[in-house]
Scaffold this motif. Structure first.
Motif, PDB file in Angstrom:
ATOM      1  N   GLU A  72       0.837  -1.188   0.000  1.00  0.00           N
ATOM      2  CA  GLU A  72       0.000   0.000   0.000  1.00  0.00           C
ATOM      3  C   GLU A  72       0.868   1.232   0.000  1.00  0.00           C
ATOM      4  OE1 GLU A  72      -3.277   0.804   2.673  1.00  0.00           O
ATOM      5  OE2 GLU A  72      -3.626  -1.354   2.731  1.00  0.00           O
ATOM      6  N   ARG A  73       0.408   2.261  -0.742  1.00  0.00           N
ATOM      7  CA  ARG A  73       1.127   3.526  -0.731  1.00  0.00           C
ATOM      8  C   ARG A  73       0.954   4.160   0.629  1.00  0.00           C
ATOM      9  NH1 ARG A  73      -1.293   5.738  -5.876  1.00  0.00           N
ATOM     10  NH2 ARG A  73      -1.033   7.726  -4.881  1.00  0.00           N
ATOM     11  N   SER A  74       2.022   4.670   1.161  1.00  0.00           N
ATOM     12  CA  SER A  74       2.032   5.198   2.520  1.00  0.00           C
ATOM     13  C   SER A  74       1.847   6.701   2.539  1.00  0.00           C
ATOM     14  CB  SER A  74       3.361   4.840   3.193  1.00  0.00           C
ATOM     15  OG  SER A  74       3.512   5.522   4.405  1.00  0.00           O
ATOM     16  N   ALA A  75       1.077   7.196   3.495  1.00  0.00           N
ATOM     17  CA  ALA A  75       0.923   8.636   3.683  1.00  0.00           C
ATOM     18  C   ALA A  75       2.195   9.239   4.259  1.00  0.00           C
ATOM     19  CB  ALA A  75      -0.265   8.912   4.603  1.00  0.00           C
ATOM     20  N   GLN A  76       3.090   8.402   4.759  1.00  0.00           N
ATOM     21  CA  GLN A  76       4.336   8.875   5.344  1.00  0.00           C
ATOM     22  C   GLN A  76       5.423   9.050   4.294  1.00  0.00           C
ATOM     23  OE1 GLN A  76       5.203   5.856   8.182  1.00  0.00           O
ATOM     24  NE2 GLN A  76       3.465   6.357   9.482  1.00  0.00           N
ATOM     25  N   GLY A  77       5.144   8.807   3.050  1.00  0.00           N
ATOM     26  CA  GLY A  77       6.142   8.942   2.000  1.00  0.00           C
ATOM     27  C   GLY A  77       6.486   7.600   1.404  1.00  0.00           C
ATOM     28  N   PRO A  78       7.274   7.619   0.339  1.00  0.00           N
ATOM     29  CA  PRO A  78       7.598   6.375  -0.350  1.00  0.00           C
ATOM     30  C   PRO A  78       8.526   5.489   0.447  1.00  0.00           C
ATOM     31  CG  PRO A  78       8.795   8.202  -1.318  1.00  0.00           C
ATOM     32  CD  PRO A  78       7.864   8.781  -0.293  1.00  0.00           C
ATOM     33  N   GLN A  79       8.336   4.198   0.302  1.00  0.00           N
ATOM     34  CA  GLN A  79       9.232   3.201   0.882  1.00  0.00           C
ATOM     35  C   GLN A  79      10.118   2.713  -0.251  1.00  0.00           C
ATOM     36  OE1 GLN A  79       9.118   2.550   4.227  1.00  0.00           O
ATOM     37  NE2 GLN A  79       7.591   4.165   4.239  1.00  0.00           N
ATOM     38  N   VAL A  80      11.319   3.268  -0.341  1.00  0.00           N
ATOM     39  CA  VAL A  80      12.206   2.978  -1.460  1.00  0.00           C
ATOM     40  C   VAL A  80      12.787   1.585  -1.322  1.00  0.00           C
ATOM     41  CG1 VAL A  80      14.258   3.735  -2.705  1.00  0.00           C
ATOM     42  CG2 VAL A  80      12.750   5.428  -1.661  1.00  0.00           C
ATOM     43  N   ASP A  81      12.693   0.811  -2.393  1.00  0.00           N
ATOM     44  CA  ASP A  81      13.254  -0.528  -2.443  1.00  0.00           C
ATOM     45  C   ASP A  81      14.767  -0.414  -2.599  1.00  0.00           C
ATOM     46  OD1 ASP A  81      14.150  -3.086  -3.200  1.00  0.00           O
ATOM     47  OD2 ASP A  81      12.277  -3.520  -4.226  1.00  0.00           O
ATOM     48  N   ALA A  82      15.513  -1.057  -1.719  1.00  0.00           N
ATOM     49  CA  ALA A  82      16.976  -0.974  -1.728  1.00  0.00           C
ATOM     50  C   ALA A  82      17.584  -1.598  -2.981  1.00  0.00           C
ATOM     51  CB  ALA A  82      17.540  -1.651  -0.485  1.00  0.00           C
ATOM     52  N   SER A  83      16.833  -2.457  -3.679  1.00  0.00           N
ATOM     53  CA  SER A  83      17.384  -3.094  -4.876  1.00  0.00           C
ATOM     54  C   SER A  83      17.324  -2.188  -6.103  1.00  0.00           C
ATOM     55  CB  SER A  83      16.643  -4.400  -5.166  1.00  0.00           C
ATOM     56  OG  SER A  83      15.307  -4.139  -5.538  1.00  0.00           O
ATOM     57  N   ILE A  84      16.634  -1.051  -5.995  1.00  0.00           N
ATOM     58  CA  ILE A  84      16.522  -0.119  -7.110  1.00  0.00           C
ATOM     59  C   ILE A  84      17.816   0.692  -7.202  1.00  0.00           C
ATOM     60  CG2 ILE A  84      15.238   1.861  -8.031  1.00  0.00           C
ATOM     61  CD1 ILE A  84      13.619  -0.719  -8.025  1.00  0.00           C
ATOM     62  N   ALA A  85      18.314   0.864  -8.403  1.00  0.00           N
ATOM     63  CA  ALA A  85      19.536   1.643  -8.603  1.00  0.00           C
ATOM     64  C   ALA A  85      19.325   3.071  -8.106  1.00  0.00           C
ATOM     65  CB  ALA A  85      19.911   1.650 -10.079  1.00  0.00           C
ATOM     66  N   PRO A  86      20.278   3.615  -7.326  1.00  0.00           N
ATOM     67  CA  PRO A  86      20.111   4.961  -6.774  1.00  0.00           C
ATOM     68  C   PRO A  86      19.968   6.038  -7.849  1.00  0.00           C
ATOM     69  CG  PRO A  86      22.260   4.015  -6.152  1.00  0.00           C
ATOM     70  CD  PRO A  86      21.516   2.980  -6.905  1.00  0.00           C
ATOM     71  N   GLU A  87      20.508   5.792  -9.034  1.00  0.00           N
ATOM     72  CA  GLU A  87      20.393   6.786 -10.110  1.00  0.00           C
ATOM     73  C   GLU A  87      18.939   7.008 -10.514  1.00  0.00           C
ATOM     74  OE1 GLU A  87      22.303   3.894 -10.586  1.00  0.00           O
ATOM     75  OE2 GLU A  87      24.203   4.785  -9.994  1.00  0.00           O
ATOM     76  N   ILE A  88      18.129   5.948 -10.434  1.00  0.00           N
ATOM     77  CA  ILE A  88      16.720   6.066 -10.793  1.00  0.00           C
ATOM     78  C   ILE A  88      16.007   6.961  -9.788  1.00  0.00           C
ATOM     79  CG2 ILE A  88      14.543   4.809 -11.050  1.00  0.00           C
ATOM     80  CD1 ILE A  88      16.183   2.463 -12.145  1.00  0.00           C
ATOM     81  N   GLY A  89      16.236   6.727  -8.500  1.00  0.00           N
ATOM     82  CA  GLY A  89      15.622   7.559  -7.471  1.00  0.00           C
ATOM     83  C   GLY A  89      16.038   9.009  -7.597  1.00  0.00           C
ATOM     84  N   THR A  90      17.305   9.254  -7.870  1.00  0.00           N
ATOM     85  CA  THR A  90      17.801  10.621  -8.045  1.00  0.00           C
ATOM     86  C   THR A  90      17.121  11.291  -9.229  1.00  0.00           C
ATOM     87  OG1 THR A  90      19.935   9.989  -7.115  1.00  0.00           O
ATOM     88  CG2 THR A  90      19.872  12.003  -8.409  1.00  0.00           C
ATOM     89  N   ALA A  91      16.999  10.583 -10.339  1.00  0.00           N
ATOM     90  CA  ALA A  91      16.340  11.137 -11.523  1.00  0.00           C
ATOM     91  C   ALA A  91      14.878  11.456 -11.241  1.00  0.00           C
ATOM     92  CB  ALA A  91      16.452  10.161 -12.691  1.00  0.00           C
ATOM     93  N   LEU A  92      14.200  10.564 -10.520  1.00  0.00           N
ATOM     94  CA  LEU A  92      12.791  10.800 -10.198  1.00  0.00           C
ATOM     95  C   LEU A  92      12.631  11.980  -9.247  1.00  0.00           C
ATOM     96  CD1 LEU A  92      11.482   7.163  -9.865  1.00  0.00           C
ATOM     97  CD2 LEU A  92      10.774   8.862 -11.554  1.00  0.00           C
ATOM     98  N   GLN A  93      13.532  12.129  -8.305  1.00  0.00           N
ATOM     99  CA  GLN A  93      13.455  13.266  -7.383  1.00  0.00           C
ATOM    100  C   GLN A  93      13.672  14.573  -8.127  1.00  0.00           C
ATOM    101  OE1 GLN A  93      16.237  12.226  -4.301  1.00  0.00           O
ATOM    102  NE2 GLN A  93      14.911  10.613  -3.498  1.00  0.00           N
ATOM    103  N   LYS A  94      14.568  14.587  -9.103  1.00  0.00           N
ATOM    104  CA  LYS A  94      14.782  15.790  -9.918  1.00  0.00           C
ATOM    105  C   LYS A  94      13.550  16.102 -10.755  1.00  0.00           C
ATOM    106  CE  LYS A  94      19.781  15.528 -10.427  1.00  0.00           C
ATOM    107  NZ  LYS A  94      20.904  15.279 -11.365  1.00  0.00           N
TER     108      LYS A  94
END
Length: 117
Positions: A28-50
């Protein structure tokens, strides 16, 4: 034209995430913010945050609702911020996308099967 590139890049990132993370159980999507999966490459998260918050169009029929929710959950799991936006009238989706920077329609293919007005 800028909107087309953003939509294509967001769709590409989501597709890559699906390939990388497989089809595991959705949480379930959390009201407290995303629960980032540690197996995801950090570059993807950085790009999405930008990229900033992304809205995914839910055309208010079953498959569209499922696709929109799945895409929102995947984006959040990868470290992005996503929400769904109901736009039931298919003819309203294109003007909405033309005005917005981060509005994505996972059911964009359906334009080829609906008669234009």
């Amino acid at each position: 034209m800028k909107n087309h590139y953003r939509a294509a890049s967001i769709t590409g990132i989501v597709s890559l995430a699906i390939i990388l993370s497989g089809c595991g159980a959705a949480s379930e999507r959390s009201a407290q913010g995303p629960q980032v999966d540690a197996s995801i490459a950090p570059e993807i998260g950085t790009a999405l945050q930008k990229e900033g918050p992304v809205q995914i169009i839910d055309q208010d029929f079953l498959s569209a609702s499922i696709h929109a929710e799945m895409m929102a959950q995947l984006l959040e799991k990868m470290g992005g911020e996503a929400s769904t936006l109901k736009i039931a009238d298919i003819n309203s989706t294109w003007p909405a996308m033309a005005k917005a920077d981060n509005l994505v329609n996972p059911e964009a293919w359906d334009i080829f099967f609906w008669p234009s007005n």
